[in-house]
Motif scaffolding. Structure first.
Motif, PDB file in Angstrom:
ATOM      1  N   GLY A 120      21.723   3.365  49.254  1.00 44.84           N
ATOM      2  CA  GLY A 120      20.446   3.497  48.573  1.00 44.84           C
ATOM      3  C   GLY A 120      20.851   4.435  47.733  1.00 44.84           C
ATOM      4  O   GLY A 120      21.723   5.111  47.385  1.00 44.84           O
ATOM      5  N   THR A 121      19.732   4.971  46.930  1.00 46.21           N
ATOM      6  CA  THR A 121      19.600   6.013  45.851  1.00 46.21           C
ATOM      7  C   THR A 121      18.576   7.092  46.297  1.00 46.21           C
ATOM      8  O   THR A 121      17.589   6.425  46.633  1.00 46.21           O
ATOM      9  CB  THR A 121      19.130   5.366  44.423  1.00 46.21           C
ATOM     10  OG1 THR A 121      20.073   4.267  44.008  1.00 46.21           O
ATOM     11  CG2 THR A 121      19.250   6.363  43.386  1.00 46.21           C
ATOM     12  N   GLU A 122      18.985   8.173  46.508  1.00 45.57           N
ATOM     13  CA  GLU A 122      18.139   9.252  46.837  1.00 45.57           C
ATOM     14  C   GLU A 122      17.182   9.475  45.858  1.00 45.57           C
ATOM     15  O   GLU A 122      17.303   9.453  44.488  1.00 45.57           O
ATOM     16  CB  GLU A 122      19.099  10.566  46.997  1.00 45.57           C
ATOM     17  CG  GLU A 122      19.936  10.374  48.238  1.00 45.57           C
ATOM     18  CD  GLU A 122      20.770  11.708  48.665  1.00 45.57           C
ATOM     19  OE1 GLU A 122      20.405  12.611  47.684  1.00 45.57           O
ATOM     20  OE2 GLU A 122      21.409  11.622  49.366  1.00 45.57           O
ATOM     21  N   LEU A 123      15.811   9.793  46.291  1.00 41.70           N
ATOM     22  CA  LEU A 123      14.809   9.956  45.421  1.00 41.70           C
ATOM     23  C   LEU A 123      13.909  11.192  45.939  1.00 41.70           C
ATOM     24  O   LEU A 123      13.658  11.035  47.058  1.00 41.70           O
ATOM     25  CB  LEU A 123      14.012   8.595  45.128  1.00 41.70           C
ATOM     26  CG  LEU A 123      12.624   8.469  44.709  1.00 41.70           C
ATOM     27  CD1 LEU A 123      12.718   8.741  43.123  1.00 41.70           C
ATOM     28  CD2 LEU A 123      11.814   7.315  45.158  1.00 41.70           C
ATOM     29  N   LYS A 124      13.532  11.880  45.259  1.00 43.58           N
ATOM     30  CA  LYS A 124      12.533  12.950  45.426  1.00 43.58           C
ATOM     31  C   LYS A 124      11.119  12.729  44.721  1.00 43.58           C
ATOM     32  O   LYS A 124      11.140  12.703  43.635  1.00 43.58           O
ATOM     33  CB  LYS A 124      13.182  14.559  45.046  1.00 43.58           C
ATOM     34  CG  LYS A 124      12.351  15.591  45.592  1.00 43.58           C
ATOM     35  CD  LYS A 124      13.192  16.754  45.775  1.00 43.58           C
ATOM     36  CE  LYS A 124      12.579  17.711  46.694  1.00 43.58           C
ATOM     37  NZ  LYS A 124      13.252  17.853  47.916  1.00 43.58           N
ATOM     38  N   LEU A 125      10.259  12.693  45.706  1.00 48.92           N
ATOM     39  CA  LEU A 125       8.870  12.248  45.323  1.00 48.92           C
ATOM     40  C   LEU A 125       7.677  12.744  46.006  1.00 48.92           C
ATOM     41  O   LEU A 125       7.748  12.867  47.062  1.00 48.92           O
ATOM     42  CB  LEU A 125       8.625  10.807  45.308  1.00 48.92           C
ATOM     43  CG  LEU A 125       7.363  10.126  44.656  1.00 48.92           C
ATOM     44  CD1 LEU A 125       7.291  10.398  43.138  1.00 48.92           C
ATOM     45  CD2 LEU A 125       7.126   8.586  44.874  1.00 48.92           C
ATOM     46  N   GLU A 126       6.889  13.668  45.190  1.00 46.97           N
ATOM     47  CA  GLU A 126       5.802  14.437  45.866  1.00 46.97           C
ATOM     48  C   GLU A 126       6.287  15.195  46.862  1.00 46.97           C
ATOM     49  O   GLU A 126       5.548  15.564  47.937  1.00 46.97           O
ATOM     50  CB  GLU A 126       4.777  13.499  46.299  1.00 46.97           C
ATOM     51  CG  GLU A 126       4.163  12.680  45.244  1.00 46.97           C
ATOM     52  CD  GLU A 126       3.224  11.517  45.989  1.00 46.97           C
ATOM     53  OE1 GLU A 126       2.852  11.526  47.183  1.00 46.97           O
ATOM     54  OE2 GLU A 126       2.625  10.622  45.354  1.00 46.97           O
ATOM     55  N   GLY A 127       7.433  15.980  46.745  1.00 45.56           N
ATOM     56  CA  GLY A 127       7.930  17.007  47.781  1.00 45.56           C
ATOM     57  C   GLY A 127       8.708  16.348  48.883  1.00 45.56           C
ATOM     58  O   GLY A 127       8.947  16.960  49.526  1.00 45.56           O
TER      59      GLY A 127
END
Length: 91
Positions: free
Chosen positions: A69-76
């Motif tokens: 997978g690909t790391e994603l930072k969303l809404e903290g």
């Protein structure tokens, strides 16, 4: 929790579970020695493709490869977005 992201085709968004803080014998693991979690909770699912219906659903706990997978930072919060084929098992 409502997530403002809708994955496309056969992709899913997974919230990784926290890494182990201590061993079974009670020893605390330092941050530098912790391994990446390989288990998480599905928080969003794509619609699938004509040839591939989605097997996982929101709320499933799944196992995936260590570097999938690909790391994603969303809404903290941290998430992973990956193809359903990268998921190894539903727990």
């Amino acid at each position: 929790m409502a997530l403002n992201i809708q994955p496309l085709s056969d992709r899913v968004v997974i919230e990784p579970m926290a890494a182990e803080q201590k061993t079974a014998s009670g020893l605390y693991i330092p941050d530098t020695a912790k391994e990446k979690p390989q288990q998480g909770k599905v928080v969003a699912v794509g619609k699938g493709t004509k040839k591939h219906d989605m097997t996982v659903k929101i709320g499933d706990t799944v196992l995936y490869g260590k570097y999938s997978g690909t790391e994603l930072k969303l809404e903290g919060s941290d998430y992973l977005i990956m193809r359903e084929d990268d998921i190894l098992a539903i727990v």
